[in-house]
Motif scaffolding. Sequence first.
Motif, PDB file in Angstrom:
ATOM      1  N   LYS A 179       0.958  -1.186  -0.003  1.00  0.00           N
ATOM      2  CA  LYS A 179       0.007   0.025   0.012  1.00  0.00           C
ATOM      3  C   LYS A 179       0.739   1.122   0.064  1.00  0.00           C
ATOM      4  O   LYS A 179       0.357   2.210   0.074  1.00  0.00           O
ATOM      5  N   GLY A 210      -6.455   1.712   2.335  1.00  0.00           N
ATOM      6  CA  GLY A 210      -6.432   2.070   0.958  1.00  0.00           C
ATOM      7  C   GLY A 210      -7.751   2.188   0.209  1.00  0.00           C
ATOM      8  O   GLY A 210      -8.895   2.445   1.203  1.00  0.00           O
ATOM      9  N   GLU A 250      -8.541  -2.696  -6.843  1.00  0.00           N
ATOM     10  CA  GLU A 250      -7.612  -1.852  -6.128  1.00  0.00           C
ATOM     11  C   GLU A 250      -6.866  -0.828  -7.099  1.00  0.00           C
ATOM     12  O   GLU A 250      -5.915  -1.589  -7.639  1.00  0.00           O
TER      13      GLU A 250
END
Length: 168
Positions: free
Chosen positions: A26, A84, A154
């Motif tokens: 991340k 995130g 993501e």
Amino acid sequence: MILLFIFVINIAYVTISTVRLILMMKGYRTVASAVSFAEVFVYISGLSVVLDHMDSILNVIVYCLGFAIGVYTGSLVEEKLAMGYVTVQVITRQETSDMPNQLRDAGFGVTSWYGEGLTGQRLVLSVLTKRNRQKELVEHVHGIDPHAFIVSMEPKTFVGGFWVRRTQ
């Protein structure tokens, strides 16, 4: 007592290792580096006890079991952290749906357009949200259209737009 120590220390090690890996992925390099210190300390502590007690196959089995449980607990911790953002794409057959406005009213940023599906026009929505709100978003969508097609991804990087201004 040794068996319990071996079991618990390995759960702790693998859980910390999983969290460190997620932090790195991340982009939290500094925090991941600090966590890696704890990870290695726990690992060496546990491994030294296991190596001193390799005379019993039960110790090795407990070590392996602790590792497996650690993978599981690490995934639970990662899920709870929900760090995130996710991009959720929603495709609905309800072309005249007020879904974009309903999701905006719920605090989600929505971009929508019409697309062509196999049997006709579809309303397509792209929603960027924090991961910890993903479940809430899916519940909203299903409340509006239980047959909507939902895909989440993501994003690694996003630049510009309404959402970036809100997060700064």
